[in-house]
Design an enzyme around this catalytic site. Structure first.
Site, PDB file in Angstrom:
ATOM      1  N   ARG A 196     -54.367  78.333 106.488  1.00 18.63           N
ATOM      2  CA  ARG A 196     -55.244  79.313 107.575  1.00 18.63           C
ATOM      3  C   ARG A 196     -55.486  78.534 108.582  1.00 18.63           C
ATOM      4  NH1 ARG A 196     -61.251  79.824 105.936  1.00 18.63           N
ATOM      5  NH2 ARG A 196     -61.453  80.085 108.489  1.00 18.63           N
ATOM      6  N   CYS A 246     -70.480  83.883 103.829  1.00 21.13           N
ATOM      7  CA  CYS A 246     -69.323  83.085 103.311  1.00 21.13           C
ATOM      8  C   CYS A 246     -69.077  81.946 102.782  1.00 21.13           C
ATOM      9  CB  CYS A 246     -68.048  82.905 105.022  1.00 21.13           C
ATOM     10  SG  CYS A 246     -69.123  80.915 105.886  1.00 21.13           S
ATOM     11  N   ASP A 259     -65.614  69.665 109.509  1.00 14.62           N
ATOM     12  CA  ASP A 259     -65.058  69.914 109.191  1.00 14.62           C
ATOM     13  C   ASP A 259     -64.122  68.513 108.800  1.00 14.62           C
ATOM     14  OD1 ASP A 259     -65.458  72.344 109.740  1.00 14.62           O
ATOM     15  OD2 ASP A 259     -64.266  72.326 111.887  1.00 14.62           O
ATOM     16  N   ARG A 300     -74.072  80.967 107.598  1.00 10.60           N
ATOM     17  CA  ARG A 300     -73.685  81.171 108.414  1.00 10.60           C
ATOM     18  C   ARG A 300     -74.282  82.623 109.524  1.00 10.60           C
ATOM     19  NH1 ARG A 300     -67.944  78.740 107.676  1.00 10.60           N
ATOM     20  NH2 ARG A 300     -68.136  78.622 110.551  1.00 10.60           N
ATOM     21  N   LYS A 325     -56.468  74.760 116.313  1.00  8.90           N
ATOM     22  CA  LYS A 325     -57.573  76.393 116.092  1.00  8.90           C
ATOM     23  C   LYS A 325     -58.099  76.596 116.216  1.00  8.90           C
ATOM     24  CE  LYS A 325     -59.033  76.717 111.874  1.00  8.90           C
ATOM     25  NZ  LYS A 325     -60.599  77.875 111.696  1.00  8.90           N
ATOM     26  N   ASN A 326     -58.884  75.388 116.518  1.00 12.45           N
ATOM     27  CA  ASN A 326     -60.643  75.846 116.708  1.00 12.45           C
ATOM     28  C   ASN A 326     -60.794  75.758 118.630  1.00 12.45           C
ATOM     29  OD1 ASN A 326     -61.282  76.864 114.427  1.00 12.45           O
ATOM     30  ND2 ASN A 326     -62.724  74.727 114.072  1.00 12.45           N
TER      31      ASN A 326
HETATM   32  C1  UD1 Z   1     -67.527  76.475 113.949  1.00 14.89           C
HETATM   33  C2  UD1 Z   1     -66.064  76.203 113.935  1.00 14.89           C
HETATM   34  C3  UD1 Z   1     -65.854  75.687 112.293  1.00 14.89           C
HETATM   35  C4  UD1 Z   1     -67.567  73.829 112.606  1.00 14.89           C
HETATM   36  C5  UD1 Z   1     -68.680  74.198 112.941  1.00 14.89           C
HETATM   37  C6  UD1 Z   1     -69.217  73.774 113.121  1.00 14.89           C
HETATM   38  C7  UD1 Z   1     -64.351  77.719 115.180  1.00 14.89           C
HETATM   39  C8  UD1 Z   1     -63.889  78.717 114.682  1.00 14.89           C
HETATM   40  N1  UD1 Z   1     -65.525  77.465 113.589  1.00 14.89           N
HETATM   41  O1  UD1 Z   1     -67.881  77.236 113.390  1.00 14.89           O
HETATM   42  O2  UD1 Z   1     -64.853  74.935 112.067  1.00 14.89           O
HETATM   43  O3  UD1 Z   1     -67.136  73.859 110.819  1.00 14.89           O
HETATM   44  O4  UD1 Z   1     -67.983  75.376 114.228  1.00 14.89           O
HETATM   45  O5  UD1 Z   1     -68.748  72.371 113.912  1.00 14.89           O
HETATM   46  O6  UD1 Z   1     -64.767  76.471 116.609  1.00 14.89           O
HETATM   47  N2  UD1 Z   1     -75.619  79.165 113.155  1.00 14.89           N
HETATM   48  C9  UD1 Z   1     -77.088  80.419 113.026  1.00 14.89           C
HETATM   49  N3  UD1 Z   1     -77.862  81.513 113.542  1.00 14.89           N
HETATM   50  C10 UD1 Z   1     -76.140  81.388 115.298  1.00 14.89           C
HETATM   51  C11 UD1 Z   1     -75.004  81.005 114.618  1.00 14.89           C
HETATM   52  C12 UD1 Z   1     -75.443  79.830 114.533  1.00 14.89           C
HETATM   53  O7  UD1 Z   1     -78.126  79.769 112.502  1.00 14.89           O
HETATM   54  O8  UD1 Z   1     -76.601  82.847 115.669  1.00 14.89           O
HETATM   55  C13 UD1 Z   1     -76.041  77.858 112.502  1.00 14.89           C
HETATM   56  C14 UD1 Z   1     -75.046  78.261 111.662  1.00 14.89           C
HETATM   57  O9  UD1 Z   1     -75.341  79.054 110.327  1.00 14.89           O
HETATM   58  C15 UD1 Z   1     -74.979  76.179 111.012  1.00 14.89           C
HETATM   59  C16 UD1 Z   1     -75.154  76.004 112.835  1.00 14.89           C
HETATM   60  O10 UD1 Z   1     -75.305  76.776 113.712  1.00 14.89           O
HETATM   61  O11 UD1 Z   1     -75.729  75.923 110.638  1.00 14.89           O
HETATM   62  C17 UD1 Z   1     -73.562  75.408 112.997  1.00 14.89           C
HETATM   63  O12 UD1 Z   1     -73.014  77.006 112.984  1.00 14.89           O
HETATM   64  P1  UD1 Z   1     -71.768  76.715 114.170  1.00 14.89           P
HETATM   65  O13 UD1 Z   1     -71.841  75.715 115.333  1.00 14.89           O
HETATM   66  O14 UD1 Z   1     -71.983  78.038 114.611  1.00 14.89           O
HETATM   67  O15 UD1 Z   1     -70.477  77.317 114.053  1.00 14.89           O
HETATM   68  P2  UD1 Z   1     -68.884  78.013 113.705  1.00 14.89           P
HETATM   69  O16 UD1 Z   1     -68.999  78.586 115.556  1.00 14.89           O
HETATM   70  O17 UD1 Z   1     -69.720  78.877 113.151  1.00 14.89           O
END
Ligand code: UD1
Length: 418
Positions: A398, A117, A306, A122, A22-23
């Site tokens: 999902r 969320c 995850d 996030r 999925k990811n």
């Molecule tokens: C992706 C995965 C999700 C997985 C996560 C961590 C997808 C679609 N989803 O989510 O399944 O659980 O990686 O492996 O691939 N953060 C910030 N600012 C930002 C972006 C992120 O502070 O602009 C923080 C987030 O709050 C979190 C950390 O960075 O604490 C990691 O998040 P991130 O790697 O961005 O998760 P996703 O990409 O949303």
């Protein structure tokens, strides 16, 4: 609303075929927006989040054809809208992945802010800061991220925090930028590597994906391509835990064991015999009760957040006491309360859960709160005495393709109630 009824206590045994990731598929479908010709993507998993992405592309005017054999053809040329509306983004945060491709290819995007969320705040500040560094004009207007740019220009971006979708968005935006972009402290997840493989198949020049320094040389156009999505490492890990928690033997086929090292090490530490081949992993628990294993989540190649909930379920019935520390997301322990309803002994202390293993869990009605939390409830139910009803399983749809059929194939007593 659909529910799952699961009668626990049967050791699972057999083979399970792993679906596309999925990811990896979500950013790859978004990246199709960068091409100036038709693209086909294979090994697409049949999941709610994929359907949502296809709907999102469709609303932009993009032509998407879903073939029988899980191939999806995307023709981005008829695009006429450059936005991701709130009603879709609120159901799937990963909609943010259209931001980079839209700005990179069309110089404009209006993407609804994802908002809070179920697993913490996030934010998307790092996505936005990276686009600004590439020369884009970004405003937050009426709950939307509104980006305007002429051609983006290459930049040197140092991410404050490792972010998976942030890295992916900036990598996609950089493909058609003027000059070289360097992304430091990039996410190293296998899904980032898969996306880079797809971008390069369309003619992009991305190097270093899979390391923490990604270098993208901008090109002027990306052409059509065919690409198969990598197997889902989280689905694989979830089925292996299903084998471990029931004392059974499960072989995951058509998967990629090299992406699962941290998870396989913990399964071995829990007492499982794990063997691997080029595209399969087999776990044999030999009827033994698992041994408690400490878990601490980290960006790849660390232990994946995850898989945290699934290992909490495993520790619930393990011999010993385990600590589980969640370092990626705050508030990602909602499943602990539901697992307690099945008789688990869990204490939360800030970012750490202390799980004292009990000899057995007992069935109870439980409620899924997010995707991986619901997987942990299904796993716990497979080990519990009696019939557990898991409510709100739309979360499972999902991210897990045909979960109950696959579990039934391994001998589980599981059915969907309408
Ligand atoms: C992706 C995965 C999700 C997985 C996560 C961590 C997808 C679609 N989803 O989510 O399944 O659980 O990686 O492996 O691939 N953060 C910030 N600012 C930002 C972006 C992120 O502070 O602009 C923080 C987030 O709050 C979190 C950390 O960075 O604490 C990691 O998040 P991130 O790697 O961005 O998760 P996703 O990409 O949303």
């Amino acid at each position: 609303m659909h529910k799952l009824a699961i009668v626990g206590g049967r050791p699972l045994a057999g083979d399970v075929r792993i679906s596309g990731a999925k990811n990896a598929c979500l950013p790859i479908l978004a990246a199709c927006l960068l091409a100036d010709d038709e693209v086909t993507v294979g090994n697409v998993p049949h999941l709610r989040d994929i359907t949502t992405t296809i709907e999102l592309l469709g609303r932009m005017g993009v032509e998407v054809t879903v073939h029988e054999d899980m191939r999806v053809a995307v023709d981005p040329r008829p695009i006429r809208e450059y936005s991701a509306p709130y009603d879709l983004v609120k159901t799937m945060r990963a909609s943010i992945l259209v931001l980079g491709p839209l700005v990179g290819r069309h110089g404009r995007a209006d993407v609804s802010l994802p908002g809070g969320c179920a697993i913490g705040a996030r934010p998307v500040d790092l996505h936005v800061a990276g686009l600004r560094a590439m020369g884009a004009d970004v405003e937050i207007v009426d709950g939307y991220i509104r980006v305007r740019a002429k051609r983006l220009r290459g930049a040197h971006i140092v991410l404050d925090k490792v972010t998976v979708t942030g890295t992916e968005n900036l990598m996609m935006a950089a493909c058609l930028a003027d000059g070289e972009t360097v992304i430091e402290n990039a996410a190293r997840e296998p899904e980032v590597e898969d996306l880079a493989g797809f971008l390069n198949a369309m003619g992009a020049r991305v190097a270093g994906a899979g390391t923490n320094r990604i270098i993208v040389q901008g090109v002027t156009r990306l052409h059509g391509a065919h690409y198969d999505v990598q197997p889902d490492r989280i689905e694989t890990g979830t089925f292996l835990v299903a084998g471990a928690i029931t004392g059974g033997r499960v072989r995951a086929r058509r998967t990629a064991p090299q992406y699962l090292e941290a998870v396989l090490a913990k399964l071995r530490a829990a007492g499982a015999t794990v063997t691997t081949g080029p595209d399969w992993v087999e776990l044999d628990m030999g009827g033994r009760r698992p041994v408690a294993v400490d878990i601490s989540t980290d960006p790849y190649p660390g232990f994946p957040t995850d898989m945290q909930a699934q290992f909490m379920a495993l520790n619930c019935i393990a011999d010993g006491v385990a600590t589980i520390t969640e370092n990626i997301f705050e508030n990602r322990f909602m499943h602990a309360l539901e697992l307690q309803r099945l008789g688990a002994n869990i204490r939360i202390e800030g970012p750490t859960a202390v799980v004292v293993g009990v000899p057995r869990l007992r069935a109870a009605p439980v409620m899924a709160t997010d995707l991986r939390a619901s997987a942990s409830l299904v796993l716990a139910a497979l080990a519990a005495e009696g019939e557990t009803i898991v409510d709100r399983i739309y979360h499972i749809d999902r991210g897990y393709e045909c979960l109950e059929e696959k579990l039934r194939g391994l001998g589980a007593d599981i059915r969907r109630l309408a």
